[in-house]
Design a protein around this motif. Structure first.
Motif, PDB file in Angstrom:
ATOM      1  N   HIS A 202      28.425  32.708  30.355  1.00 34.56           N
ATOM      2  CA  HIS A 202      28.583  32.281  28.972  1.00 34.56           C
ATOM      3  C   HIS A 202      30.002  31.816  28.645  1.00 34.56           C
ATOM      4  O   HIS A 202      30.991  32.402  29.104  1.00 34.56           O
ATOM      5  N   VAL A 203      30.066  30.791  27.806  1.00 35.45           N
ATOM      6  CA  VAL A 203      31.292  30.436  27.099  1.00 35.45           C
ATOM      7  C   VAL A 203      31.158  31.016  25.699  1.00 35.45           C
ATOM      8  O   VAL A 203      30.268  30.625  24.942  1.00 35.45           O
ATOM      9  N   LEU A 204      32.019  31.947  25.360  1.00 41.44           N
ATOM     10  CA  LEU A 204      31.983  32.574  24.038  1.00 41.44           C
ATOM     11  C   LEU A 204      32.996  31.907  23.124  1.00 41.44           C
ATOM     12  O   LEU A 204      34.178  31.796  23.470  1.00 41.44           O
ATOM     13  N   ILE A 205      32.522  31.458  21.983  1.00 44.18           N
ATOM     14  CA  ILE A 205      33.425  30.886  20.975  1.00 44.18           C
ATOM     15  C   ILE A 205      33.841  32.020  20.042  1.00 44.18           C
ATOM     16  O   ILE A 205      33.031  32.525  19.262  1.00 44.18           O
ATOM     17  N   GLN A 206      35.093  32.421  20.144  1.00 47.16           N
ATOM     18  CA  GLN A 206      35.615  33.536  19.352  1.00 47.16           C
ATOM     19  C   GLN A 206      36.403  32.952  18.173  1.00 47.16           C
ATOM     20  O   GLN A 206      37.561  32.591  18.285  1.00 47.16           O
ATOM     21  N   ARG A 212      32.067  37.375  13.177  1.00 45.21           N
ATOM     22  CA  ARG A 212      31.184  37.597  14.326  1.00 45.21           C
ATOM     23  C   ARG A 212      29.910  36.809  14.099  1.00 45.21           C
ATOM     24  O   ARG A 212      29.198  37.028  13.116  1.00 45.21           O
ATOM     25  N   THR A 227      28.652  39.589  28.071  1.00 38.90           N
ATOM     26  CA  THR A 227      29.951  39.543  28.743  1.00 38.90           C
ATOM     27  C   THR A 227      30.269  38.094  29.099  1.00 38.90           C
ATOM     28  O   THR A 227      29.634  37.524  29.994  1.00 38.90           O
ATOM     29  N   PRO A 228      31.205  37.462  28.382  1.00 43.10           N
ATOM     30  CA  PRO A 228      31.465  36.036  28.617  1.00 43.10           C
ATOM     31  C   PRO A 228      32.267  35.789  29.891  1.00 43.10           C
ATOM     32  O   PRO A 228      33.081  36.622  30.304  1.00 43.10           O
ATOM     33  N   THR A 231      36.238  32.608  27.230  1.00 44.58           N
ATOM     34  CA  THR A 231      36.302  32.714  25.776  1.00 44.58           C
ATOM     35  C   THR A 231      37.234  31.634  25.244  1.00 44.58           C
ATOM     36  O   THR A 231      38.339  31.447  25.765  1.00 44.58           O
TER      37      THR A 231
END
Length: 303
Positions: A202-206, A212, A227-228, A231
């Motif tokens: 995953h690519v998490l966009i924070q 959230r 679990t990315p 990020t």
């Protein structure tokens, strides 16, 4: 029954003095406030002395090179803000002529809205009010505070402030989907289930500590952990990052659809539906210009 008379110090106050209190608070110093108001610093000091005498409090104390408001001052700022907003509403003309207006309007939003909605909104404003100007500012996670501080006229985004003093109207309902390269093993075949989805890279966009995303809230509620692999702070450049890789990003569906020619969009088992809303503060609720602006944005932004 006699109406109690005001103390001499309070009777000497006016709205200009209360406005100066707010400007000193926002500017952080007497000199900066004087420059912003176009007056001498001595005039600011004189008015502050009058305010301090009236309220029996220093109002500001110097810390780290800035004038920091006392608790009493913060309370006065909140109360006087309501008074000034009421006065502004009373003095505001009822009629509004968009064709002749040269006003600037400020719209608070974030990346999603700047890409998908702002071009349509700006085009609609320029067509209806060609002499008006538009400023777009970051909403971040505290867009409703930008309304309260008058930095923004309206807020567009997935925000629904529950505090008193704000209003909002739904533009449309959005949901999340999975964005991936066409050669990704999950780009074709059966729909992803929770286990298959969580096993992806995953690519998490924070977006920030105060926000959230709704699909992450669904994952949390189901007792799972994502679990990315990577990020990032924004969806900007996401298509370049994902293309030709085994990475998957979970993004709002309409935003992901902009990359349909290059990437594949699949349903996400955690859809995280949310409302995209138009929001505003109560002090602009009766304004003819703001009513016009809100109606125009609602018409242009419905998806």
């Amino acid at each position: 029954m006699r109406t109690p008379s005001l103390p001499p110090e309070a009777a000497a106050l006016d709205f200009a003095a209360l406005e100066l209190l707010r400007v000193v608070h926002d500017s952080g110093s007497f000199s900066a406030a004087a420059e912003r108001l176009g007056v001498n610093q001595s005039a600011v000091s004189y008015t502050m002395a009058k305010l301090r005498g009236c309220f029996g409090d220093p109002l500001f104390v110097r810390q780290g090179g800035r004038q920091v408001a006392t608790e009493r001052c913060q309370d006065l700022l909140e109360r006087s803000g309501l008074m000034l907003a009421m006065l502004e509403d009373m003095a505001r003309p009822e009629a509004f002529d968009p064709q002749g207006s040269t006003r600037n309007v400020a719209i608070a939003c974030n990346y999603y809205e700047r890409v998908l909605l702002i071009p349509r909104i700006v085009a609609a404003i320029r067509q209806a009010a060609p002499r008006m100007t538009v400023t777009v500012i970051n909403a971040l996670g505290d867009g409703h505070q930008r309304l309260l501080s008058r930095e923004a006229d309206v807020l567009v985004g997935p925000f629904a402030p529950s505090e008193a003093g704000f209003h909002s109207r739904r533009l449309y309902v959005e949901e999340y989907a999975c964005l991936m390269d066409p050669a990704h093993p999950a780009a074709d075949g059966p729909d992803l289930d929770a286990d298959g989805y969580l096993a992806l890279n995953h690519v998490l966009i924070q977006y920030g500590p105060a926000w959230r995303s709704a699909y992450l809230q669904e994952i949390d509620a189901a007792g799972h952990v994502l679990t990315p692999a990577i990020t990032v702070p924004s969806p900007a450049g996401l298509d370049t990052l994902i293309a030709g890789s085994d990475l998957v990003a979970t993004v709002p569906r309409r935003l992901g659809a902009r990359n349909a020619a290059r990437l594949v969009l699949r349903d996400c088992p955690f859809r995280g539906q949310f409302d995209l809303r138009l929001g505003w503060a109560s002090h602009t609720n009766a304004s003819a210009m703001h009513r016009w602006l809100r109606d125009l944005i609602w018409q242009a932004g419905r998806g």
